[in-house]
Enzyme design. Structure first.
Site, PDB file in Angstrom:
ATOM      1  N   GLY A  12       0.842  -1.205   0.000  1.00 23.65           N
ATOM      2  CA  GLY A  12       0.000   0.000   0.000  1.00 23.65           C
ATOM      3  C   GLY A  12       0.872   1.249   0.000  1.00 23.65           C
ATOM      4  CE  LYS A 182       3.104 -14.139  -5.760  1.00 20.97           C
ATOM      5  NZ  LYS A 182       2.651 -13.341  -4.640  1.00 20.97           N
TER       6      LYS A 182
HETATM    7  P1  NAD Z   1       1.758  -5.198   5.347  1.00 20.17           P
HETATM    8  O1  NAD Z   1       1.501  -5.933   6.614  1.00 20.17           O
HETATM    9  O2  NAD Z   1       3.113  -4.627   5.117  1.00 20.17           O
HETATM   10  O3  NAD Z   1       0.718  -4.012   5.188  1.00 20.17           O
HETATM   11  C1  NAD Z   1      -0.640  -4.146   5.505  1.00 20.17           C
HETATM   12  C2  NAD Z   1      -1.076  -2.872   6.169  1.00 20.17           C
HETATM   13  O4  NAD Z   1      -2.483  -2.878   6.318  1.00 20.17           O
HETATM   14  C3  NAD Z   1      -0.482  -2.674   7.564  1.00 20.17           C
HETATM   15  O5  NAD Z   1       0.106  -1.407   7.639  1.00 20.17           O
HETATM   16  C4  NAD Z   1      -1.713  -2.757   8.483  1.00 20.17           C
HETATM   17  O6  NAD Z   1      -1.602  -1.948   9.643  1.00 20.17           O
HETATM   18  C5  NAD Z   1      -2.778  -2.232   7.541  1.00 20.17           C
HETATM   19  N1  NAD Z   1      -4.143  -2.569   7.969  1.00 20.17           N
HETATM   20  C6  NAD Z   1      -4.695  -3.794   8.163  1.00 20.17           C
HETATM   21  N2  NAD Z   1      -5.975  -3.686   8.565  1.00 20.17           N
HETATM   22  C7  NAD Z   1      -6.244  -2.349   8.619  1.00 20.17           C
HETATM   23  C8  NAD Z   1      -7.381  -1.595   8.958  1.00 20.17           C
HETATM   24  N3  NAD Z   1      -8.534  -2.178   9.341  1.00 20.17           N
HETATM   25  N4  NAD Z   1      -7.302  -0.233   8.919  1.00 20.17           N
HETATM   26  C9  NAD Z   1      -6.158   0.356   8.544  1.00 20.17           C
HETATM   27  N5  NAD Z   1      -5.029  -0.299   8.201  1.00 20.17           N
HETATM   28  C10 NAD Z   1      -5.079  -1.645   8.223  1.00 20.17           C
HETATM   29  O7  NAD Z   1       1.364  -6.193   4.179  1.00 20.17           O
HETATM   30  P2  NAD Z   1       1.925  -6.243   2.672  1.00 20.17           P
HETATM   31  O8  NAD Z   1       3.259  -6.897   2.662  1.00 20.17           O
HETATM   32  O9  NAD Z   1       1.773  -4.899   2.033  1.00 20.17           O
HETATM   33  O10 NAD Z   1       0.926  -7.282   2.033  1.00 20.17           O
HETATM   34  C11 NAD Z   1      -0.370  -6.952   1.583  1.00 20.17           C
HETATM   35  C12 NAD Z   1      -0.815  -8.100   0.692  1.00 20.17           C
HETATM   36  O11 NAD Z   1       0.020  -8.121  -0.474  1.00 20.17           O
HETATM   37  C13 NAD Z   1      -0.651  -9.484   1.365  1.00 20.17           C
HETATM   38  O12 NAD Z   1      -1.707 -10.325   0.994  1.00 20.17           O
HETATM   39  C14 NAD Z   1       0.671  -9.998   0.776  1.00 20.17           C
HETATM   40  O13 NAD Z   1       0.762 -11.410   0.734  1.00 20.17           O
HETATM   41  C15 NAD Z   1       0.607  -9.423  -0.627  1.00 20.17           C
HETATM   42  N6  NAD Z   1       1.919  -9.263  -1.261  1.00 20.17           N
HETATM   43  C16 NAD Z   1       2.914  -8.615  -0.606  1.00 20.17           C
HETATM   44  C17 NAD Z   1       4.150  -8.466  -1.239  1.00 20.17           C
HETATM   45  C18 NAD Z   1       5.293  -7.748  -0.567  1.00 20.17           C
HETATM   46  O14 NAD Z   1       6.407  -7.765  -1.114  1.00 20.17           O
HETATM   47  N7  NAD Z   1       5.108  -7.108   0.567  1.00 20.17           N
HETATM   48  C19 NAD Z   1       4.337  -8.980  -2.543  1.00 20.17           C
HETATM   49  C20 NAD Z   1       3.281  -9.620  -3.175  1.00 20.17           C
HETATM   50  C21 NAD Z   1       2.061  -9.762  -2.528  1.00 20.17           C
HETATM   51  O1  KPL Z   2       6.159 -15.639  -3.641  1.00 21.50           O
HETATM   52  C1  KPL Z   2       6.985 -16.247  -3.027  1.00 21.50           C
HETATM   53  C2  KPL Z   2       6.977 -16.066  -1.549  1.00 21.50           C
HETATM   54  O2  KPL Z   2       8.017 -16.174  -0.918  1.00 21.50           O
HETATM   55  O3  KPL Z   2       5.884 -15.791  -1.030  1.00 21.50           O
HETATM   56  C3  KPL Z   2       7.900 -17.213  -3.743  1.00 21.50           C
HETATM   57  C4  KPL Z   2       9.250 -16.580  -3.980  1.00 21.50           C
HETATM   58  C5  KPL Z   2       7.321 -17.540  -5.107  1.00 21.50           C
HETATM   59  C6  KPL Z   2       8.022 -18.502  -3.039  1.00 21.50           C
HETATM   60  O4  KPL Z   2       6.785 -19.132  -2.989  1.00 21.50           O
END
Ligand code: NAD
Ligand code: KPL
Length: 303
Positions: A12, A182
């Protein structure tokens, strides 16, 4: 049109910072007035890219405010998405667009049923970002985000705004296929890295187990009508393991840091869908039980 962004976490924060830098109106939605005060005290959102830190004083408000929302990026973890949707229900204008940036499957349908007035757009992202601290996001790896609706519909005109903001994104008619693919990759890799306590490359020593899981995941994908997502799954899993050999999986990192995992929307969802179809997937089901026991033994939620 203002981009409202909940939450100010890794993805975000990355989207909000990039959109704002490109001149798009952005407002962060924070959990409560205390959190909003902390954000103001921090002076804004810090984005760190290639070792360079930039503080961006983005507008922010508490989710409890009342102004209508027309375009929302919901970027919470999968297990927080429904709660966030409930909290924002009254603020979403009829026809509002909601982009659901959750990994795994299950949370998107929960949110869509809670927000019938909105057009829910599902997303699947390979971007890499993490939080160094509160309101401090590090962009760790460039990736791509796929967006689409179920059933498929034409791309929104704001897709170009993402490109202008440097967010690599494409519209797809098969977002479910992308999410399933994924999910399958994550199910074949992440739980084993937790149970064997290893980097992704450590799974090269467990090739037979990975192959057996891939065979069951292919059977599940076919049973769920996701034939395209099943093509060459094992080969791609092996490619990802080799390409990310030095990395710890996201689930490994969550467990190591004592954070809740998204198991319920990954392996849990896969096993649930198999059970719904009375499909016996013994390896996958045993893996789920082992992982849940492992999480429980560490005092972490098992869902
Ligand atoms: P994160 O934990 O870093 O961020 C989530 C944010 O949402 C937190 O700041 C939390 O406080 C906020 N939040 C949750 N409920 C809330 C509410 N009710 N009101 C206000 N804020 C609220 O998570 P992320 O890493 O950004 O992941 C988000 C999604 O994206 C997950 O499903 C994750 O698997 C996916 N994702 C993340 C990455 C990555 O590199 N971080 C990559 C691919 C997919
Ligand atoms: O997306 C990934 C994760 O760590 O969540 C990879 C690198 C594909 C491993 O499942």
């Amino acid at each position: 049109m203002t981009w409202h962004v909940l939450g100010a976490g890794s993805l975000g924060g990355l989207w909000a910072a990039r959109l704002a830098r490109a001149g798009q109106p952005v407002r962060l939605l924070l959990r409560n007035p205390q959190r909003l005060a902390q954000y103001h005290a921090a002076g804004g959102l810090t984005l760190e890219e290639n070792g360079v830190r930039q503080i961006l004083p983005l507008s922010a408000e508490a989710i409890t405010d009342s102004a209508p929302i027309h375009r929302l990026l919901l970027a919470s973890k999968a297990y927080d998405a429904a709660t966030a949707a409930r909290a924002l229900h009254a603020r979403l204008a009829p026809g509002a667009e909601v982009i659901l940036l959750q990994n795994g499957l299950g949370s998107q349908d929960q949110v869509a049923s809670l927000l019938p007035q909105a057009r829910c757009i599902f997303a699947s992202s390979t971007e890499g970002a993490f939080r160094r601290g509160d309101f401090h996001v590090v962009h760790a790896g460039a990736g791509h985000t796929w967006l689409g609706t179920v059933p498929p519909s034409p791309a929104p005109e704001w897709l170009g705004e993402l490109a202008q903001a440097g967010i690599a994104a494409s519209w797809t008619a098969d977002i479910l296929g992308r999410l399933w693919r994924k999910l399958a990759l994550n199910c074949a890799i992440n739980p084993l890295t937790v149970l064997y306590h290893c980097r992704n490359g450590g799974l090269q020593a467990h090739g037979e187990e990975v192959a057996a899981l891939c065979a069951e995941l292919v059977a599940l994908l076919l049973a769920c009508g996701q034939a395209d997502a099943a093509v060459d799954l094992q080969a791609e899993v092996e490619r990802v393991i080799a390409a990310t050999a030095a990395n710890y999986s996201s689930m490994y990192q969550d467990v190591a840091a004592g954070r809740r995992t998204e198991i319920g929307y990954l392996l849990g969802h896969a096993c649930h869908e198999a059970a719904q179809r009375q499909l016996a997937l013994p390896r996958l089901q045993a893996l789920e039980q082992r992982l849940r026991a492992h999480l429980g033994a560490r005092g972490l939620p098992q869902d």
